[in-house]
Design a protein around this motif. Structure first.
Motif, mmCIF file in Angstrom:
data_model
loop_
_atom_site.group_PDB
_atom_site.id
_atom_site.type_symbol
_atom_site.label_atom_id
_atom_site.label_comp_id
_atom_site.label_asym_id
_atom_site.label_seq_id
_atom_site.Cartn_x
_atom_site.Cartn_y
_atom_site.Cartn_z
ATOM 1 N N LYS A 1 4.261 29.652 -0.485
ATOM 2 C CA LYS A 1 5.392 30.498 -0.094
ATOM 3 C C LYS A 1 6.649 29.661 0.156
ATOM 4 C CE LYS A 1 2.608 34.031 2.190
ATOM 5 N NZ LYS A 1 2.249 34.600 3.500
ATOM 6 N N VAL A 2 6.475 28.524 0.814
ATOM 7 C CA VAL A 2 7.615 27.668 1.167
ATOM 8 C C VAL A 2 8.237 27.029 -0.077
ATOM 9 C CG1 VAL A 2 8.301 25.562 2.394
ATOM 10 C CG2 VAL A 2 6.840 27.246 3.512
ATOM 11 N N ILE A 3 7.408 26.612 -1.029
ATOM 12 C CA ILE A 3 7.942 25.910 -2.205
ATOM 13 C C ILE A 3 8.234 26.849 -3.376
ATOM 14 C CG2 ILE A 3 6.843 23.759 -1.522
ATOM 15 C CD1 ILE A 3 4.844 24.186 -3.834
ATOM 16 N N GLY A 4 7.931 28.137 -3.224
ATOM 17 C CA GLY A 4 8.262 29.110 -4.263
ATOM 18 C C GLY A 4 7.400 29.002 -5.511
ATOM 19 N N ARG A 5 6.127 28.680 -5.326
ATOM 20 C CA ARG A 5 5.185 28.572 -6.440
ATOM 21 C C ARG A 5 3.999 29.477 -6.174
ATOM 22 N NH1 ARG A 5 8.957 26.679 -8.548
ATOM 23 N NH2 ARG A 5 9.272 24.568 -9.272
ATOM 24 N N THR A 6 3.206 29.727 -7.197
ATOM 25 C CA THR A 6 1.996 30.508 -6.999
ATOM 26 C C THR A 6 0.961 29.626 -6.296
ATOM 27 O OG1 THR A 6 0.933 29.836 -9.069
ATOM 28 C CG2 THR A 6 2.403 31.770 -9.162
ATOM 29 N N PRO A 7 -0.027 30.240 -5.653
ATOM 30 C CA PRO A 7 -1.083 29.428 -5.041
ATOM 31 C C PRO A 7 -1.792 28.526 -6.055
ATOM 32 C CG PRO A 7 -1.153 31.631 -4.135
ATOM 33 C CD PRO A 7 -0.144 31.645 -5.261
ATOM 34 N N ARG A 8 -1.983 29.006 -7.260
ATOM 35 C CA ARG A 8 -2.647 28.192 -8.285
ATOM 36 C C ARG A 8 -1.814 26.963 -8.653
ATOM 37 N NH1 ARG A 8 -5.852 30.249 -13.566
ATOM 38 N NH2 ARG A 8 -6.071 28.234 -14.548
ATOM 39 N N GLN A 9 -0.508 27.162 -8.857
ATOM 40 C CA GLN A 9 0.383 26.034 -9.160
ATOM 41 C C GLN A 9 0.401 25.050 -7.998
ATOM 42 O OE1 GLN A 9 3.860 28.479 -9.749
ATOM 43 N NE2 GLN A 9 3.947 27.988 -11.935
ATOM 44 N N THR A 10 0.465 25.584 -6.793
ATOM 45 C CA THR A 10 0.516 24.755 -5.594
ATOM 46 C C THR A 10 -0.761 23.951 -5.439
ATOM 47 O OG1 THR A 10 1.982 26.365 -4.548
ATOM 48 C CG2 THR A 10 0.887 24.785 -3.094
ATOM 49 N N PHE A 11 -1.916 24.586 -5.656
ATOM 50 C CA PHE A 11 -3.182 23.872 -5.546
ATOM 51 C C PHE A 11 -3.233 22.704 -6.522
ATOM 52 C CE2 PHE A 11 -7.619 23.141 -6.742
ATOM 53 C CZ PHE A 11 -8.143 22.813 -5.492
ATOM 54 N N HIS A 12 -2.770 22.929 -7.736
ATOM 55 C CA HIS A 12 -2.745 21.852 -8.732
ATOM 56 C C HIS A 12 -1.845 20.703 -8.255
ATOM 57 C CE1 HIS A 12 -2.723 19.764 -12.567
ATOM 58 N NE2 HIS A 12 -1.402 19.756 -12.507
ATOM 59 N N MET A 13 -0.676 21.042 -7.724
ATOM 60 C CA MET A 13 0.255 20.019 -7.244
ATOM 61 C C MET A 13 -0.334 19.247 -6.066
ATOM 62 S SD MET A 13 3.814 22.138 -7.551
ATOM 63 C CE MET A 13 4.933 20.763 -7.262
ATOM 64 N N LEU A 14 -1.047 19.946 -5.185
ATOM 65 C CA LEU A 14 -1.684 19.287 -4.046
ATOM 66 C C LEU A 14 -2.806 18.366 -4.515
ATOM 67 C CD1 LEU A 14 -1.878 22.369 -1.688
ATOM 68 C CD2 LEU A 14 -0.546 20.303 -1.246
ATOM 69 N N LYS A 15 -3.647 18.879 -5.383
ATOM 70 C CA LYS A 15 -4.812 18.124 -5.843
ATOM 71 C C LYS A 15 -4.420 16.869 -6.623
ATOM 72 C CE LYS A 15 -9.350 18.887 -7.769
ATOM 73 N NZ LYS A 15 -10.292 19.811 -8.326
ATOM 74 N N THR A 16 -3.307 16.927 -7.336
ATOM 75 C CA THR A 16 -2.869 15.776 -8.129
ATOM 76 C C THR A 16 -1.912 14.859 -7.356
ATOM 77 O OG1 THR A 16 -1.104 17.099 -9.134
ATOM 78 C CG2 THR A 16 -3.199 16.950 -10.340
ATOM 79 N N GLY A 17 -1.688 15.154 -6.077
ATOM 80 C CA GLY A 17 -0.867 14.278 -5.239
ATOM 81 C C GLY A 17 0.629 14.403 -5.460
ATOM 82 N N GLN A 18 1.065 15.512 -6.026
ATOM 83 C CA GLN A 18 2.493 15.705 -6.291
ATOM 84 C C GLN A 18 3.266 16.203 -5.076
ATOM 85 O OE1 GLN A 18 3.360 17.763 -10.072
ATOM 86 N NE2 GLN A 18 1.173 17.570 -10.506
ATOM 87 N N LEU A 19 2.563 16.612 -4.025
ATOM 88 C CA LEU A 19 3.208 17.114 -2.817
ATOM 89 C C LEU A 19 2.793 16.274 -1.611
ATOM 90 C CD1 LEU A 19 2.691 20.956 -3.265
ATOM 91 C CD2 LEU A 19 4.805 19.674 -3.595
ATOM 92 N N PRO A 20 3.705 16.117 -0.628
ATOM 93 C CA PRO A 20 3.363 15.359 0.583
ATOM 94 C C PRO A 20 2.506 16.206 1.522
ATOM 95 C CG PRO A 20 5.613 16.166 0.739
ATOM 96 C CD PRO A 20 5.100 16.552 -0.630
ATOM 97 N N ALA A 21 1.202 16.193 1.301
ATOM 98 C CA ALA A 21 0.268 16.980 2.108
ATOM 99 C C ALA A 21 -1.061 16.242 2.181
ATOM 100 C CB ALA A 21 0.087 18.355 1.481
ATOM 101 N N LYS A 22 -1.910 16.710 3.078
ATOM 102 C CA LYS A 22 -3.228 16.100 3.261
ATOM 103 C C LYS A 22 -4.284 17.189 3.351
ATOM 104 C CE LYS A 22 -1.696 12.109 5.875
ATOM 105 N NZ LYS A 22 -1.848 11.321 7.077
ATOM 106 N N LYS A 23 -5.495 16.798 3.067
ATOM 107 C CA LYS A 23 -6.613 17.706 3.243
ATOM 108 C C LYS A 23 -7.282 17.342 4.561
ATOM 109 C CE LYS A 23 -9.725 20.179 0.369
ATOM 110 N NZ LYS A 23 -10.390 20.287 -0.916
ATOM 111 N N VAL A 24 -7.370 18.309 5.461
ATOM 112 C CA VAL A 24 -7.943 18.095 6.784
ATOM 113 C C VAL A 24 -9.068 19.109 6.974
ATOM 114 C CG1 VAL A 24 -7.501 18.107 9.268
ATOM 115 C CG2 VAL A 24 -5.720 17.305 7.693
#
Length: 62
Positions: free
Chosen positions: A19-42
């Motif tokens: 919601k914050v970055i204006g992408r679909t959850p699927r696009q966001t998940f891909h970006m998170l999983k490939t390290g394209q976004l500053p986030a962590k898995k906790v």
């Protein structure tokens, strides 16, 4: 002295980050999983700081 908890606005789960970055959850998940976004898995959940996400995109656009 500012309240540090207010400055650290955490976003939990892919849907909230999307919601914050204006992408679909699927696009966001891909970006998170490939390290394209500053986030962590906790604990099996993705978490990102709102301010860092916004700064990341502002720096990328500049």
């Amino acid at each position: 002295m500012p309240n540090e908890n207010k400055e650290m606005d955490l976003l939990w789960e892919v849907e909230e980050i999307a919601k914050v970055i204006g992408r679909t959850p699927r696009q966001t998940f891909h970006m998170l999983k490939t390290g394209q976004l500053p986030a962590k898995k906790v604990g099996g959940r993705w978490v990102a700081e709102r301010g860092k996400l916004i700064s990341f995109f502002l720096e990328t656009a500049a």
